[in-house]
Design an enzyme around this catalytic site. Structure first.
Site, PDB file in Angstrom:
ATOM      1  N   LYS A  43       6.924  42.227  54.175  1.00 45.42           N
ATOM      2  CA  LYS A  43       6.562  41.159  53.892  1.00 45.42           C
ATOM      3  C   LYS A  43       7.541  40.383  53.397  1.00 45.42           C
ATOM      4  O   LYS A  43       7.199  40.588  51.929  1.00 45.42           O
ATOM      5  CB  LYS A  43       5.176  40.860  54.502  1.00 45.42           C
ATOM      6  CG  LYS A  43       4.725  41.730  55.768  1.00 45.42           C
ATOM      7  CD  LYS A  43       5.225  41.039  57.538  1.00 45.42           C
ATOM      8  CE  LYS A  43       4.292  41.745  58.527  1.00 45.42           C
ATOM      9  NZ  LYS A  43       5.161  41.266  58.815  1.00 45.42           N
ATOM     10  N   GLY A  76       0.038  44.278  56.800  1.00 46.35           N
ATOM     11  CA  GLY A  76       1.345  43.455  56.967  1.00 46.35           C
ATOM     12  C   GLY A  76       0.434  42.216  56.048  1.00 46.35           C
ATOM     13  O   GLY A  76       0.633  42.593  54.442  1.00 46.35           O
ATOM     14  N   GLY A  77       0.280  41.116  56.719  1.00 42.02           N
ATOM     15  CA  GLY A  77       0.207  39.740  55.593  1.00 42.02           C
ATOM     16  C   GLY A  77      -1.262  40.106  55.263  1.00 42.02           C
ATOM     17  O   GLY A  77      -1.864  39.611  54.416  1.00 42.02           O
ATOM     18  N   HIS A 105       8.773  51.447  67.027  1.00 39.10           N
ATOM     19  CA  HIS A 105       8.389  50.460  66.899  1.00 39.10           C
ATOM     20  C   HIS A 105       8.280  49.837  68.873  1.00 39.10           C
ATOM     21  O   HIS A 105       9.524  50.098  69.359  1.00 39.10           O
ATOM     22  CB  HIS A 105       8.789  49.489  66.313  1.00 39.10           C
ATOM     23  CG  HIS A 105       8.201  47.876  65.913  1.00 39.10           C
ATOM     24  ND1 HIS A 105       8.002  47.128  66.528  1.00 39.10           N
ATOM     25  CD2 HIS A 105       7.149  47.930  65.172  1.00 39.10           C
ATOM     26  CE1 HIS A 105       7.137  46.354  66.871  1.00 39.10           C
ATOM     27  NE2 HIS A 105       6.964  46.578  64.796  1.00 39.10           N
ATOM     28  N   ARG A 106       7.458  49.312  68.991  1.00 43.98           N
ATOM     29  CA  ARG A 106       7.432  48.541  70.552  1.00 43.98           C
ATOM     30  C   ARG A 106       7.537  47.495  70.828  1.00 43.98           C
ATOM     31  O   ARG A 106       7.205  46.687  71.958  1.00 43.98           O
ATOM     32  CB  ARG A 106       6.528  49.741  71.299  1.00 43.98           C
ATOM     33  CG  ARG A 106       5.172  48.247  70.380  1.00 43.98           C
ATOM     34  CD  ARG A 106       3.767  49.230  71.328  1.00 43.98           C
ATOM     35  NE  ARG A 106       2.559  48.442  70.879  1.00 43.98           N
ATOM     36  CZ  ARG A 106       1.292  48.002  71.567  1.00 43.98           C
ATOM     37  NH1 ARG A 106       1.259  48.503  72.366  1.00 43.98           N
ATOM     38  NH2 ARG A 106       0.404  47.516  70.394  1.00 43.98           N
ATOM     39  N   GLY A 138      -0.682  45.376  63.866  1.00 47.23           N
ATOM     40  CA  GLY A 138      -0.593  43.654  63.734  1.00 47.23           C
ATOM     41  C   GLY A 138      -2.098  42.685  63.460  1.00 47.23           C
ATOM     42  O   GLY A 138      -2.650  43.072  63.925  1.00 47.23           O
ATOM     43  N   HIS A 189       3.642  53.230  67.367  1.00 47.04           N
ATOM     44  CA  HIS A 189       3.062  51.780  67.929  1.00 47.04           C
ATOM     45  C   HIS A 189       2.010  51.266  69.260  1.00 47.04           C
ATOM     46  O   HIS A 189       2.799  51.952  69.757  1.00 47.04           O
ATOM     47  CB  HIS A 189       3.527  50.291  67.399  1.00 47.04           C
ATOM     48  CG  HIS A 189       4.436  50.291  65.806  1.00 47.04           C
ATOM     49  ND1 HIS A 189       3.787  49.031  65.516  1.00 47.04           N
ATOM     50  CD2 HIS A 189       5.003  50.840  64.974  1.00 47.04           C
ATOM     51  CE1 HIS A 189       4.312  49.162  64.788  1.00 47.04           C
ATOM     52  NE2 HIS A 189       5.275  49.881  64.158  1.00 47.04           N
TER      53      HIS A 189
HETATM   54  C1  CAP Z   1       2.206  43.589  62.134  1.00 43.51           C
HETATM   55  C2  CAP Z   1       3.795  43.796  62.460  1.00 43.51           C
HETATM   56  C3  CAP Z   1       4.123  44.786  63.368  1.00 43.51           C
HETATM   57  C4  CAP Z   1       3.558  44.247  64.216  1.00 43.51           C
HETATM   58  C5  CAP Z   1       3.754  44.972  66.257  1.00 43.51           C
HETATM   59  C6  CAP Z   1       4.327  42.401  62.532  1.00 43.51           C
HETATM   60  O1  CAP Z   1       2.850  42.373  61.027  1.00 43.51           O
HETATM   61  O2  CAP Z   1       4.816  43.751  60.862  1.00 43.51           O
HETATM   62  O3  CAP Z   1       5.380  44.388  64.274  1.00 43.51           O
HETATM   63  O4  CAP Z   1       1.994  45.589  64.610  1.00 43.51           O
HETATM   64  O5  CAP Z   1       2.371  44.707  67.090  1.00 43.51           O
HETATM   65  O6  CAP Z   1       5.638  41.828  62.262  1.00 43.51           O
HETATM   66  O7  CAP Z   1       3.573  41.475  63.293  1.00 43.51           O
HETATM   67  P1  CAP Z   1       1.192  42.258  60.239  1.00 43.51           P
HETATM   68  P2  CAP Z   1       1.927  46.424  67.662  1.00 43.51           P
HETATM   69  O8  CAP Z   1       0.538  43.328  59.633  1.00 43.51           O
HETATM   70  O9  CAP Z   1       1.542  41.272  59.388  1.00 43.51           O
HETATM   71  O10 CAP Z   1       0.835  41.472  61.757  1.00 43.51           O
HETATM   72  O11 CAP Z   1       2.039  47.379  66.410  1.00 43.51           O
HETATM   73  O12 CAP Z   1       0.916  46.182  68.531  1.00 43.51           O
HETATM   74  O13 CAP Z   1       3.349  46.774  68.679  1.00 43.51           O
HETATM   75 MG    MG Z   2       6.433  43.598  62.461  1.00 44.13          MG
END
Ligand code: CAP
Ligand code: MG
Length: 421
Positions: A150, A370-371, A266-267, A347, A299
């Site tokens: 990030k 991530g965050g 990735h979805r 996420g 994911h």
């Molecule tokens: C998570 C993430 C992923 C999501 C997608 C984002 O980051 O990289 O793309 O997890 O959702 O950009 O949001 P954070 P899913 O940890 O910063 O939230 O896995 O449900 O498809």
């Molecule tokens: Mg992401």
């Protein structure tokens, strides 16, 4: 010829049938609407046609064999001959195609697909699967700890690679590109691969552990293949595709190249059709098709994080991609030679949520922060340590974690203590 004969509540599906479970809302009523759906998704149209002979009808007509009026659920068994083996787009054009546009339908949702072994066996499925990924990283009995670089986009290739090194050397196993990072003016794909691979080698040398970088190759297919080959040539082991944007057919093409790369799915965008409980297609269906196409790690949701998805839904999806049989005990699927897919929880995760996450989804999981890692008050290195520690506390069943040893974990708890769950 009567369309009525699509309805046969005494029909017992045969072992090769593909069974679609639909939830239907229609002013016609469930039975009539189901007949229209069975017809339009297979051999019929809006009126009787002289070209449809009884012989063809008897051989190819799908059978509506289950109706639950209260839940608005209908199950239709389709003869395997209606489908081209190994062709996901064709399956979708039939079972998730025209029927969604029909005026007689108010809402329609493809809830589940029970795939027959004959159909399943016409696909290659994952090359690595859970065991293959675990073996590559030499991690057997715990979840893998991953992180997304990030900001999503914005870092240069050099900054990206340095950040990957910083977190790999502080406990992270898997580092990944974000879904909207491909080849940008400020961070070119090839430059990133070269720089990251250099840092990965260093991180593996220092830690004595295998590390993985997930390179996002999402692009038009010719470019995707070029990028996948580039990753392979430079010693990379994993590529990511945004499978909704790219399409599962392209995942199949990628899988068929025999590049022996882990394919990370990735979805992003799935909720356009999977989120509305009355209309569209469930994530469960997408996940099963992704497994057929050859996705190794997918994911599937966190339950406790920032994205939509109930515990029941995510558990069911994870079971379907990991196990032989779906949750549906009556219509069991036999995935035969097709390997299990590694579910990814990602996420909105941060260290405090780790315990609950593992208690709901178990150990066979890639957990991405991530965050919740890069937002640590003392930066990404501390964030990486905090995330690893959170997992360690759960897996080693540590009752009262030592405040000094697990310092970064406690800092993370304090930092996000007022965050609304
Ligand atoms: C998570 C993430 C992923 C999501 C997608 C984002 O980051 O990289 O793309 O997890 O959702 O950009 O949001 P954070 P899913 O940890 O910063 O939230 O896995 O449900 O498809
Ligand atoms: Mg992401």
């Amino acid at each position: 010829m009567q369309k009525k004969s699509f309805l046969n509540l005494h029909y017992k599906p045969n072992k090769n049938d593909i069974i679609a479970t639909y939830r239907i809302e229609s002013k016609l009523g469930l039975e009539k609407a189901a007949i229209e759906i069975a017809a339009e998704s297979s051999i019929g149209t809006w009126t009787k046609i002289s070209t449809l002979k009884q012989k063809t009808f008897d051989k190819l007509a799908p059978q509506i064999f289950f109706i639950d009026k209260k839940k608005k659920i209908v199950k239709i068994a389709y003869p395997i001959e209606l489908f081209e083996l190994g062709n996901i787009p064709q399956l979708l054009s039939a079972l998730a195609g025209n029927i969604f546009s029909m005026k007689i339908i108010d809402n329609l949702r493809l809830e589940d697909l029970s795939l027959s072994t004959k159909y399943i066996n016409s696909f290659e499925g994952p090359y690595y699967g859970i065991n293959g990924v675990r073996k590559l990283l030499d991690i057997q009995h715990r979840p893998l700890i991953g992180s997304i670089i990030k900001p999503k986009v914005g870092l240069s290739a050099k900054e990206h690679a340095q950040l990957a090194y910083d977190i790999w050397t502080n406990g992270i196993d898997v580092v990944k590109d974000d879904e909207n990072l491909t080849s940008m003016p400020f961070n070119k794909f090839k430059d990133r691969v070269i720089k990251v691979m250099k840092q990965k080698k260093k991180a593996e040398h220092i830690t004595g552990c295998k590390k993985l970088h997930v390179f996002n190759i999402t692009a038009p297919m010719d470019i995707m293949l070029e990028r996948a080959k580039f990753v392979k040539t430079h010693g990379g082991k994993c590529v990511m595709v945004d499978l909704v944007s790219v399409g599962l057919d392209n995942v199949q093409v990628l899988r068929k190249q025999k590049l022996n790369l882990i394919i990370h799915g990735h979805r992003a965008g799935h909720s356009m059709f999977s989120r509305n409980p009355k209309h569209g297609m469930s994530m469960l269906v997408i996940a099963k098709l992704a497994r057929l196409a050859g996705i190794d790690q997918l994911h599937t949701g966190t339950v406790v994080g920032k994205m939509d998805g109930s515990a029941q839904e995510v558990i069911e999806i994870n079971q379907a991609i990991k196990e032989d049989a779906g949750i549906n005990k009556v219509l069991r699927e036999n995935w035969g030679k097709i390997k299990p897919v590694f579910p990814i929880a990602s996420g909105g995760l941060y260290p405090e949520l780790t315990k609950k996450l593992i208690s709901i989804l178990g150990n066979d999981l890639i957990i991405n922060y991530g965050g919740g890692l890069h937002g640590h008050p003392h930066g990404s290195k501390s964030g990486a340590r905090a995330c690893y520690q959170a997992m360690q506390i759960v897996i080693e069943k540590i009752k009262n974690p030592d405040k000094n040893y697990f310092k970064e974990y406690y800092e993370a708890l304090e930092h996000w203590k007022n965050k609304k769950k």
